[in-house]
Motif scaffolding. Sequence first.
Motif, PDB file in Angstrom:
ATOM      1  N   ALA A  44       0.833  -1.207   0.000  1.00  0.00           N
ATOM      2  CA  ALA A  44       0.000   0.000   0.000  1.00  0.00           C
ATOM      3  C   ALA A  44       0.868   1.258   0.000  1.00  0.00           C
ATOM      4  O   ALA A  44       1.888   1.322   0.700  1.00  0.00           O
ATOM      5  N   GLN A 227      -2.565  -5.387  -1.687  1.00  0.00           N
ATOM      6  CA  GLN A 227      -3.000  -4.353  -0.750  1.00  0.00           C
ATOM      7  C   GLN A 227      -4.509  -4.376  -0.529  1.00  0.00           C
ATOM      8  O   GLN A 227      -4.998  -3.849   0.471  1.00  0.00           O
ATOM      9  N   ASP A 228      -5.254  -5.019  -1.445  1.00  0.00           N
ATOM     10  CA  ASP A 228      -6.696  -5.197  -1.216  1.00  0.00           C
ATOM     11  C   ASP A 228      -6.936  -6.028   0.037  1.00  0.00           C
ATOM     12  O   ASP A 228      -7.945  -5.858   0.723  1.00  0.00           O
ATOM     13  N   ASN A 231      -6.897  -3.623   2.852  1.00  0.00           N
ATOM     14  CA  ASN A 231      -8.093  -2.773   2.865  1.00  0.00           C
ATOM     15  C   ASN A 231      -9.323  -3.536   3.342  1.00  0.00           C
ATOM     16  O   ASN A 231     -10.152  -3.005   4.081  1.00  0.00           O
ATOM     17  N   THR A 232      -9.456  -4.808   2.917  1.00  0.00           N
ATOM     18  CA  THR A 232     -10.577  -5.635   3.357  1.00  0.00           C
ATOM     19  C   THR A 232     -10.472  -5.900   4.861  1.00  0.00           C
ATOM     20  O   THR A 232     -11.470  -5.851   5.582  1.00  0.00           O
ATOM     21  N   LYS A 234      -9.122  -3.989   7.031  1.00  0.00           N
ATOM     22  CA  LYS A 234      -9.467  -2.745   7.736  1.00  0.00           C
ATOM     23  C   LYS A 234     -10.983  -2.579   7.823  1.00  0.00           C
ATOM     24  O   LYS A 234     -11.527  -2.188   8.863  1.00  0.00           O
ATOM     25  N   SER A 261       1.612  -4.793   4.273  1.00  0.00           N
ATOM     26  CA  SER A 261       0.602  -3.738   4.404  1.00  0.00           C
ATOM     27  C   SER A 261      -0.370  -3.943   5.563  1.00  0.00           C
ATOM     28  O   SER A 261      -0.827  -2.973   6.169  1.00  0.00           O
ATOM     29  N   ILE A 265      -1.938  -0.909   8.116  1.00  0.00           N
ATOM     30  CA  ILE A 265      -3.268  -0.377   7.781  1.00  0.00           C
ATOM     31  C   ILE A 265      -4.320  -0.740   8.830  1.00  0.00           C
ATOM     32  O   ILE A 265      -5.183   0.060   9.160  1.00  0.00           O
ATOM     33  N   THR A 266      -4.236  -1.957   9.390  1.00  0.00           N
ATOM     34  CA  THR A 266      -5.263  -2.388  10.358  1.00  0.00           C
ATOM     35  C   THR A 266      -4.845  -2.143  11.809  1.00  0.00           C
ATOM     36  O   THR A 266      -5.691  -2.026  12.691  1.00  0.00           O
TER      37      THR A 266
END
Length: 459
Positions: A44, A227-228, A231-232, A234, A261, A265-266
Amino acid sequence: MFENLTDRLSGSLKKITGQAKLTEDNIKETLREVRMALLEADVALPVVKEFIEQVKARSVGQEVMRSLTPGQEFVRIVDAELVRVMGETCESLDLSAQPPAVIMMAGLQGAGKTTTVAKLSRFLKEREKKKVMVVSADVYRPAAIKQLETLAGEVDVEFFPSTSEQNPVDIAAAAIDAAKKKFMDVVIVDTAGRLHIDDEMMGEIKQLHAAVNPVETLFVVDSMTGQDAANTAKAFNDALPLTGVVLTKTDGDARGGAALSVRSITGKPIKFMGVGEKTDALEPFYPDRVASRILGMGDVLTLIEEAERNLDKKKAEKLTKKIKKGKGFDLEDFRDQLLQMKNMGGMGNLLDKLPGMGQMAQAAQQHVNDKSLGQMEAMICSMTPHERRFPDVINNPRKRRIAAGSGTQIQDVNRLLKQHKQMQKMMKKFTKKGGMANMMRGMKGMMPPGGGFPPMGRM
């Protein structure tokens, strides 16, 4: 695993390793290549920016200038930052609750959630010595319930039956009640997945979470989505109090973007990673060891742990005594070694964890891959007991018979016999030096006190 990232980073860092002095200019050029390598690995963008800024800040300062080997110190800084981004330490499951401790699994459909339930139950049963019960609350896919029942039988853990007509909350409550009566240590609840995140799914999983109050809520995500995946994770973490993440299919992910990532992110630790299809292919996530693999330094600590778990110590001792007495290393012993290698995850798994292999690992696998190990085993099984014990008796007519019996060519049989001779010489050397265990301990002794391997060039 992480092949693309390893190749790109190794190439970038090699240019700077031989530098006698680091300047802002050569750091800038290397960091530009490192940034490109991370972006190509689908890390990310915010993570890449922060990573580069941190490495630059530490590199240009006095920390490197005082070092006798600035280039190697730079590699150490990159290694340390990779570890920091992925979470510093391995965070294990917290199962200190009143039994049964409930673990709830969440994730999108197709991420490998049900398989991960089986892998995790086997991990807890074999390594943590826990009595485990598994239950499926996926009432939308009857096949998922049947799949979990089959896998539970395969790993020999308790399965609590459920049907698609039941309510997920009722299923979980009944399973926990049954687990208490059977004095189970852990209950793992498999939940329904969806093809995408929606309000209905989140509402149902929140309701289930509130009802069972799990000690661990693990989000299972396919690492190949890059990186998806972060995001998922998160989005789920915003709706559920996740305690950790399990990355699946990391053996098929050559990029490694998800591993780098997810934590940033999370804010949640990666606790496990799936490294293959089999039910024993689940490893605790050690950020320092993964960073070591990414930089092409191998992961000997994990290799040693796997050897201690999977190698048959009695057979190894018996073989050592046999060779010490002057008896040869025959083809039956060779077959045992092949089987032990398969038990440790095959040739790919071994090469992936050896330091400094990099592209050599890929080249070696083209010559000695898991398929060729299977062929070698088939050829040895096509021999008579006398031929296995006395390989010198194998003449051309016998070679033709062995090749026909194993579906191979005479050249393959010749190659096997040559490899056996080489292995025979190697085993004699190992035995003189104290055997495989001593060799492993020697490799462990090559590591500095922190446990990671020295940077490239130091080996």
